[in-house]
Design an enzyme around this catalytic site. Sequence first.
Site, PDB file in Angstrom:
ATOM      1  N   ASP A 170       0.511  -1.240   0.032  1.00  0.00           N
ATOM      2  CA  ASP A 170      -0.330   0.154   0.178  1.00  0.00           C
ATOM      3  C   ASP A 170       0.939   1.337  -0.056  1.00  0.00           C
ATOM      4  O   ASP A 170       1.603   1.706   1.280  1.00  0.00           O
ATOM      5  CB  ASP A 170      -0.908  -0.312   1.220  1.00  0.00           C
ATOM      6  CG  ASP A 170      -2.210   1.120   1.201  1.00  0.00           C
ATOM      7  OD1 ASP A 170      -1.362   1.883   1.101  1.00  0.00           O
ATOM      8  OD2 ASP A 170      -3.306   0.671   1.490  1.00  0.00           O
ATOM      9  N   CYS A 229     -12.847  -8.850  -2.724  1.00  0.00           N
ATOM     10  CA  CYS A 229     -14.291  -8.387  -1.681  1.00  0.00           C
ATOM     11  C   CYS A 229     -14.161  -6.559  -2.065  1.00  0.00           C
ATOM     12  O   CYS A 229     -14.959  -6.294  -1.490  1.00  0.00           O
ATOM     13  CB  CYS A 229     -14.354  -8.722  -1.062  1.00  0.00           C
ATOM     14  SG  CYS A 229     -14.263 -10.680   0.118  1.00  0.00           S
ATOM     15  N   ARG A 231     -13.144  -4.258  -5.273  1.00  0.00           N
ATOM     16  CA  ARG A 231     -13.791  -3.868  -6.586  1.00  0.00           C
ATOM     17  C   ARG A 231     -13.711  -4.737  -7.493  1.00  0.00           C
ATOM     18  O   ARG A 231     -12.589  -5.124  -7.907  1.00  0.00           O
ATOM     19  CB  ARG A 231     -12.990  -2.083  -6.764  1.00  0.00           C
ATOM     20  CG  ARG A 231     -13.909  -0.961  -6.037  1.00  0.00           C
ATOM     21  CD  ARG A 231     -15.347  -0.900  -6.275  1.00  0.00           C
ATOM     22  NE  ARG A 231     -16.435   0.331  -5.078  1.00  0.00           N
ATOM     23  CZ  ARG A 231     -16.575   0.243  -3.973  1.00  0.00           C
ATOM     24  NH1 ARG A 231     -16.622  -1.557  -3.927  1.00  0.00           N
ATOM     25  NH2 ARG A 231     -17.041   1.025  -3.315  1.00  0.00           N
ATOM     26  N   GLU A 260     -21.768  -5.786 -12.989  1.00  0.00           N
ATOM     27  CA  GLU A 260     -22.531  -6.368 -11.787  1.00  0.00           C
ATOM     28  C   GLU A 260     -23.973  -5.139 -12.485  1.00  0.00           C
ATOM     29  O   GLU A 260     -24.220  -4.564 -13.220  1.00  0.00           O
ATOM     30  CB  GLU A 260     -21.691  -5.572 -11.050  1.00  0.00           C
ATOM     31  CG  GLU A 260     -20.620  -6.223 -10.658  1.00  0.00           C
ATOM     32  CD  GLU A 260     -19.992  -5.886  -9.267  1.00  0.00           C
ATOM     33  OE1 GLU A 260     -21.117  -5.418  -7.864  1.00  0.00           O
ATOM     34  OE2 GLU A 260     -19.280  -6.454  -8.572  1.00  0.00           O
ATOM     35  N   HIS A 278     -21.724 -10.129  -4.653  1.00  0.00           N
ATOM     36  CA  HIS A 278     -22.010  -8.340  -3.984  1.00  0.00           C
ATOM     37  C   HIS A 278     -22.404  -8.570  -2.635  1.00  0.00           C
ATOM     38  O   HIS A 278     -23.123  -7.678  -1.931  1.00  0.00           O
ATOM     39  CB  HIS A 278     -22.017  -7.170  -4.683  1.00  0.00           C
ATOM     40  CG  HIS A 278     -21.110  -5.728  -4.779  1.00  0.00           C
ATOM     41  ND1 HIS A 278     -20.879  -5.298  -5.435  1.00  0.00           N
ATOM     42  CD2 HIS A 278     -20.430  -5.511  -3.525  1.00  0.00           C
ATOM     43  CE1 HIS A 278     -20.265  -3.846  -5.073  1.00  0.00           C
ATOM     44  NE2 HIS A 278     -20.452  -4.403  -3.580  1.00  0.00           N
ATOM     45  N   LEU A 279     -21.990  -9.413  -1.820  1.00  0.00           N
ATOM     46  CA  LEU A 279     -21.733  -9.804  -0.371  1.00  0.00           C
ATOM     47  C   LEU A 279     -21.605  -9.398   0.432  1.00  0.00           C
ATOM     48  O   LEU A 279     -21.672  -9.270   1.735  1.00  0.00           O
ATOM     49  CB  LEU A 279     -22.758 -10.978   0.185  1.00  0.00           C
ATOM     50  CG  LEU A 279     -22.957 -11.777  -1.052  1.00  0.00           C
ATOM     51  CD1 LEU A 279     -23.025 -13.771  -0.553  1.00  0.00           C
ATOM     52  CD2 LEU A 279     -24.526 -11.386  -0.970  1.00  0.00           C
ATOM     53  N   GLY A 280     -20.513  -8.350  -0.260  1.00  0.00           N
ATOM     54  CA  GLY A 280     -19.262  -7.637   1.053  1.00  0.00           C
ATOM     55  C   GLY A 280     -20.464  -7.271   3.031  1.00  0.00           C
ATOM     56  O   GLY A 280     -19.589  -7.818   3.494  1.00  0.00           O
TER      57      GLY A 280
END
Length: 525
Positions: A170, A229, A231, A260, A278-280
């Site tokens: 990062d 999870c 993008r 999506e 997309h259940l995050g």
Amino acid sequence: MPKVLISDKMDPKAAQIFRERGVEVDEITGKTKEELIAMIGEYDGLAIRSATKVTKEVLAAATNLKVVGRAGIGVDNVDIPAASAKGVVVMNTPFGNSITTAEHAIALMFALARDLPEADRSTQAGKWEKNRFMGVEVTSKTLGLIGAGNIGSIVADRALGLKMKVVAFDPFLTPERAVEMGVEKVTLDELLARADFITLHTPLTDSTRNILSAEAIAKTKKGVRIVNCARGGLIDEVALKAALDSGQVGGAALDVFVEEPAKASPLFGTPNFISTPHLGASTNEAQVNVAIQVAEQMADYLMSGGVTNALNVPSLSAEEAPKLKPYMALAERLGALVGQLEGDNIKGVAIEVEGAAAELNQKPITGAVLAGLMKVYSDTVNMVNAPFLAKERGLDVREVRHDREGDYHTLVRVSVTTASGEKSVAGTLFANSEPRLVEIFGVKVEADLAGSMLYVVNEDAPGFIGRLGTSLGQADVNIGTFHLGRRAAGGEAVLLLSIDSRVEEPVLWQVCQLAGVKTVKALNF
């Protein structure tokens, strides 16, 4: 009373909070773009999830809109540049579903490690293929985090609890924060070469799009397992399919896709691939949390000016807002003063704070200065779109914070760069609440900046004030207050007069004809 529209399905607690805070609210969901455009004009706030698309056309019709609140993290459905240009604050709730999303990533990692979905299907089909599903332990394995922000840090914490080793890529991760998290900061290439599991937790930007490309995947440890999870678009789906087929990637679990809803994907049907829709953020707790948070944030902004988790304006807590309010009033008036006096001559602006002002959040003060300054160019400017307009005009904006103690307990100075050099105005607060000008272009002068005013620069000479008063009296202009400053006796003097009505052009011309007058300008605050 401010009025908010909730245009997507949201937990009822959101509407309850709005009403408790004194905000009128309508819950009208499922509207088309055209229907939303037809109705949005009457609302001060718009609360959304992912279904409503806040486009440039919607914003153009939103004549009263002040804030858009997204209950969730992603704001792909909001045209933020258009909102900024319109002066609309865009907020999200980045922490309301952080734990839920992090837990989903960990769940998918376990599902990959033990091939749980396929084992479930096999067993329910009446098979007992115990030897077919040979999984791996996560203990002692290396987890590679791509993105170590809020969600990534929660995933790291859970992984360390599972006795995994965590490495993180990062660019914004400081060495100190890495130590605090208990992770090792590495380059992307190092992460790809060492990780047994890779999980992504970064926004989709030009620099992160396809961060796991075919080239990047080729650098991974053979048999690596990948979880996304965050993008869709962070992974090249075609390249991932090829890597799964070849065995370079031992398994992949995606909760997000490039397109999506994902009705089709090159990955569907691939062995060792797990997908979820997309259940995050899809837990009862998360849905309640984001609804509560977006309502609280929007109500704070509409009722007290507090700005939390905004994407296009500096944050300003509801606690900070009352303390900063008089400073922002002072800053806006200083910006308006220098803007009216110098206008198109301005090439750059510096905002300096010292004394008590230096202990405060400077971003709202800067925004207020720019809002006042940009009123010369736009009658719809505010703190949100002022920086946007300043950038559009190519203005260089600098912030300076001084620790020194000066003549005043608190001071805000606005300096502008012009073709003729740098010029500045400065102000303070009397009784910690009353904005007061104390210096203008190097001349000490104490004045309120309010209503209609007249600015005069003249040669300091006996009789001038009398001639000026007579001239204005003959034009039926009534003087409210009179403020005078000068560089030295007999030198250049500055007068600021508050007057009961705006001075028209013929009167300005009349004042210009008085002996000793160098500059005359009508001001309005």
